[in-house]
Design a protein around this motif. Structure first.
Motif, PDB file in Angstrom:
ATOM      1  N   HIS A  43       5.608 -13.586   9.860  1.00  7.10           N
ATOM      2  CA  HIS A  43       6.678 -13.641  10.652  1.00  7.10           C
ATOM      3  C   HIS A  43       8.142 -14.783   9.705  1.00  7.10           C
ATOM      4  O   HIS A  43       7.552 -15.174   8.773  1.00  7.10           O
ATOM      5  CB  HIS A  43       6.391 -14.321  12.170  1.00  7.10           C
ATOM      6  CG  HIS A  43       6.015 -15.587  11.475  1.00  7.10           C
ATOM      7  ND1 HIS A  43       4.139 -16.030  11.117  1.00  7.10           N
ATOM      8  CD2 HIS A  43       6.218 -16.805  11.453  1.00  7.10           C
ATOM      9  CE1 HIS A  43       3.752 -17.270  10.800  1.00  7.10           C
ATOM     10  NE2 HIS A  43       5.652 -18.002  10.677  1.00  7.10           N
ATOM     11  N   CYS A  44       8.736 -14.684  10.473  1.00 16.51           N
ATOM     12  CA  CYS A  44      10.040 -15.365   9.815  1.00 16.51           C
ATOM     13  C   CYS A  44      10.231 -17.026   9.715  1.00 16.51           C
ATOM     14  O   CYS A  44       9.404 -17.288  10.896  1.00 16.51           O
ATOM     15  CB  CYS A  44      11.611 -15.327   9.900  1.00 16.51           C
ATOM     16  SG  CYS A  44      12.660 -16.208   9.443  1.00 16.51           S
ATOM     17  N   ARG A  45       9.589 -17.997   8.901  1.00 20.09           N
ATOM     18  CA  ARG A  45       9.200 -19.095   9.471  1.00 20.09           C
ATOM     19  C   ARG A  45      10.608 -19.510  10.147  1.00 20.09           C
ATOM     20  O   ARG A  45      10.116 -20.596  10.956  1.00 20.09           O
ATOM     21  CB  ARG A  45       9.268 -19.956   7.701  1.00 20.09           C
ATOM     22  CG  ARG A  45       8.711 -21.160   8.134  1.00 20.09           C
ATOM     23  CD  ARG A  45       7.481 -21.654   6.559  1.00 20.09           C
ATOM     24  NE  ARG A  45       6.325 -21.682   7.272  1.00 20.09           N
ATOM     25  CZ  ARG A  45       5.361 -21.256   7.515  1.00 20.09           C
ATOM     26  NH1 ARG A  45       4.848 -22.190   8.219  1.00 20.09           N
ATOM     27  NH2 ARG A  45       3.932 -20.743   6.836  1.00 20.09           N
ATOM     28  N   THR A  46      11.963 -18.989   9.751  1.00 14.01           N
ATOM     29  CA  THR A  46      13.074 -20.001  10.515  1.00 14.01           C
ATOM     30  C   THR A  46      12.530 -19.649  11.709  1.00 14.01           C
ATOM     31  O   THR A  46      13.448 -19.818  13.226  1.00 14.01           O
ATOM     32  CB  THR A  46      14.292 -19.507   9.910  1.00 14.01           C
ATOM     33  OG1 THR A  46      14.295 -20.027   8.522  1.00 14.01           O
ATOM     34  CG2 THR A  46      15.060 -20.253  10.464  1.00 14.01           C
ATOM     35  N   CYS A  47      12.955 -18.049  11.961  1.00 11.75           N
ATOM     36  CA  CYS A  47      13.180 -17.715  13.346  1.00 11.75           C
ATOM     37  C   CYS A  47      11.996 -17.261  14.081  1.00 11.75           C
ATOM     38  O   CYS A  47      11.986 -16.883  15.623  1.00 11.75           O
ATOM     39  CB  CYS A  47      13.976 -16.385  14.066  1.00 11.75           C
ATOM     40  SG  CYS A  47      13.668 -15.201  12.826  1.00 11.75           S
ATOM     41  N   GLY A  48      11.047 -17.230  13.889  1.00 11.13           N
ATOM     42  CA  GLY A  48       9.801 -16.309  14.221  1.00 11.13           C
ATOM     43  C   GLY A  48       9.423 -15.301  14.599  1.00 11.13           C
ATOM     44  O   GLY A  48       8.581 -14.934  14.935  1.00 11.13           O
ATOM     45  N   ARG A 106      17.083 -11.183   3.297  1.00 11.65           N
ATOM     46  CA  ARG A 106      17.947 -11.598   3.505  1.00 11.65           C
ATOM     47  C   ARG A 106      16.468 -11.134   5.260  1.00 11.65           C
ATOM     48  O   ARG A 106      15.989  -9.866   5.250  1.00 11.65           O
ATOM     49  CB  ARG A 106      19.433 -11.750   4.469  1.00 11.65           C
ATOM     50  CG  ARG A 106      19.903 -12.107   3.640  1.00 11.65           C
ATOM     51  CD  ARG A 106      20.995 -11.963   3.887  1.00 11.65           C
ATOM     52  NE  ARG A 106      22.032 -12.911   3.251  1.00 11.65           N
ATOM     53  CZ  ARG A 106      22.195 -14.594   3.577  1.00 11.65           C
ATOM     54  NH1 ARG A 106      21.779 -14.604   3.989  1.00 11.65           N
ATOM     55  NH2 ARG A 106      22.849 -14.676   2.045  1.00 11.65           N
ATOM     56  N   CYS A 107      16.474 -12.495   5.891  1.00  9.65           N
ATOM     57  CA  CYS A 107      15.257 -11.659   7.026  1.00  9.65           C
ATOM     58  C   CYS A 107      16.331 -11.049   8.192  1.00  9.65           C
ATOM     59  O   CYS A 107      17.746 -11.321   8.430  1.00  9.65           O
ATOM     60  CB  CYS A 107      15.493 -13.287   8.076  1.00  9.65           C
ATOM     61  SG  CYS A 107      14.607 -12.923   9.649  1.00  9.65           S
ATOM     62  N   ARG A 108      15.794 -10.201   9.076  1.00 10.86           N
ATOM     63  CA  ARG A 108      16.619  -9.153   9.563  1.00 10.86           C
ATOM     64  C   ARG A 108      17.278  -9.491  10.792  1.00 10.86           C
ATOM     65  O   ARG A 108      17.690  -9.048  11.272  1.00 10.86           O
ATOM     66  CB  ARG A 108      15.438  -7.733   9.313  1.00 10.86           C
ATOM     67  CG  ARG A 108      16.230  -6.256  10.802  1.00 10.86           C
ATOM     68  CD  ARG A 108      15.280  -5.322  11.111  1.00 10.86           C
ATOM     69  NE  ARG A 108      14.072  -4.595   9.237  1.00 10.86           N
ATOM     70  CZ  ARG A 108      14.310  -3.839   9.218  1.00 10.86           C
ATOM     71  NH1 ARG A 108      13.127  -3.539   9.864  1.00 10.86           N
ATOM     72  NH2 ARG A 108      13.562  -2.916   8.330  1.00 10.86           N
ATOM     73  N   ALA A 109      16.188 -10.577  11.712  1.00 11.08           N
ATOM     74  CA  ALA A 109      16.574 -11.349  12.829  1.00 11.08           C
ATOM     75  C   ALA A 109      17.762 -12.180  12.718  1.00 11.08           C
ATOM     76  O   ALA A 109      18.357 -12.064  12.617  1.00 11.08           O
ATOM     77  CB  ALA A 109      15.506 -11.562  13.514  1.00 11.08           C
ATOM     78  N   CYS A 110      17.470 -13.117  12.049  1.00 10.48           N
ATOM     79  CA  CYS A 110      18.077 -14.329  11.567  1.00 10.48           C
ATOM     80  C   CYS A 110      19.294 -13.913  10.452  1.00 10.48           C
ATOM     81  O   CYS A 110      19.778 -15.170  10.612  1.00 10.48           O
ATOM     82  CB  CYS A 110      17.691 -15.303  12.074  1.00 10.48           C
ATOM     83  SG  CYS A 110      16.706 -15.803  10.186  1.00 10.48           S
ATOM     84  N   ASP A 111      18.715 -13.800   9.534  1.00 10.42           N
ATOM     85  CA  ASP A 111      20.211 -13.476   8.230  1.00 10.42           C
ATOM     86  C   ASP A 111      19.574 -14.457   7.168  1.00 10.42           C
ATOM     87  O   ASP A 111      20.549 -14.583   6.456  1.00 10.42           O
ATOM     88  CB  ASP A 111      21.311 -13.163   8.329  1.00 10.42           C
ATOM     89  CG  ASP A 111      22.185 -12.519   7.815  1.00 10.42           C
ATOM     90  OD1 ASP A 111      21.837 -11.376   8.052  1.00 10.42           O
ATOM     91  OD2 ASP A 111      23.496 -13.226   7.731  1.00 10.42           O
ATOM     92  N   ILE A 112      18.457 -15.205   7.306  1.00  5.13           N
ATOM     93  CA  ILE A 112      18.346 -16.426   6.885  1.00  5.13           C
ATOM     94  C   ILE A 112      18.022 -16.283   5.401  1.00  5.13           C
ATOM     95  O   ILE A 112      17.087 -14.626   5.384  1.00  5.13           O
ATOM     96  CB  ILE A 112      17.188 -17.199   7.047  1.00  5.13           C
ATOM     97  CG1 ILE A 112      17.443 -19.245   6.208  1.00  5.13           C
ATOM     98  CG2 ILE A 112      15.922 -17.148   6.845  1.00  5.13           C
ATOM     99  CD1 ILE A 112      16.691 -20.152   7.697  1.00  5.13           C
ATOM    100  N   PRO A 113      18.676 -16.453   4.107  1.00  8.12           N
ATOM    101  CA  PRO A 113      17.875 -15.685   2.955  1.00  8.12           C
ATOM    102  C   PRO A 113      16.583 -16.149   2.791  1.00  8.12           C
ATOM    103  O   PRO A 113      14.915 -16.983   3.219  1.00  8.12           O
ATOM    104  CB  PRO A 113      18.630 -16.396   1.901  1.00  8.12           C
ATOM    105  CG  PRO A 113      20.327 -17.183   2.367  1.00  8.12           C
ATOM    106  CD  PRO A 113      19.869 -17.563   3.930  1.00  8.12           C
TER     107      PRO A 113
HETATM  108 ZN   LIG Z   1      14.213 -14.959  10.532  1.00 10.10          ZN
END
Ligand SMILES: [Zn+2]
Length: 137
Positions: free
Chosen positions: A44-49, A69-76
């Motif tokens: 999972h993305c550590r930022t948005c889950g 980038r994360c597909r959900a929250c766009d964080i690099p």
């Molecule tokens: Zn994310």
């Protein structure tokens, strides 16, 4: 001629295998220092889950397809992730491509030694507190 074909076919098999092992080691070095399970929760993305789908788990290719980038929250996602995945693939594939079918034990031994070297080096860097390259896992 047959040796060259054999070496290339073996390398074509070992390249994604090494990259997949690299991707797993990335998770190991991200989660173990935090005392987290390797199995749960799934990647999972550590930022948005955001839980990663199968097409987001393909080493190197998913990173490129999502432009890092994360597909959900766009964080690099750290650039080190695909680099280490690619290095892991190359570590197994290149020795085999050079001499695998003539000397399979030697080629695999060198490949495994290179793979371990990449991840021991990464482990040392992580243990010193570097957070560079951390992203989704
Ligand atoms: Zn994310």
């Amino acid at each position: 001629m047959l040796d060259i074909l054999c070496n290339l076919l073996g390398a074509a098999f070992l390249l994604p295998l090494g990259a997949a092992l690299g991707s797993f080691f990335e998770v190991v070095l991200d989660r173990l220092p935090r005392g987290e399970s390797l199995l749960w929760p799934p990647s999972h993305c550590r930022t948005c889950g955001h839980r990663l789908n199968a097409d987001e788990l393909i080493p190197v290719i998913s990173y490129l397809a999502q432009r890092g980038r994360c597909r959900a929250c766009d964080i690099p996602i750290g650039r080190g992730v695909p680099v280490r995945e690619a290095l892991s693939g190359l570590a197994l594939a290149v020795p085999w491509a050079l001499t695998g079918c003539a000397h399979p034990v030697f080629a695999l031994g060198i490949g495994i030694a290179l793979l371990v070297a990449v991840w021991v080096a990464r482990g040392v860097i992580v243990s010193r507190g570097s957070t560079a390259g951390r992203g989704s896992n």
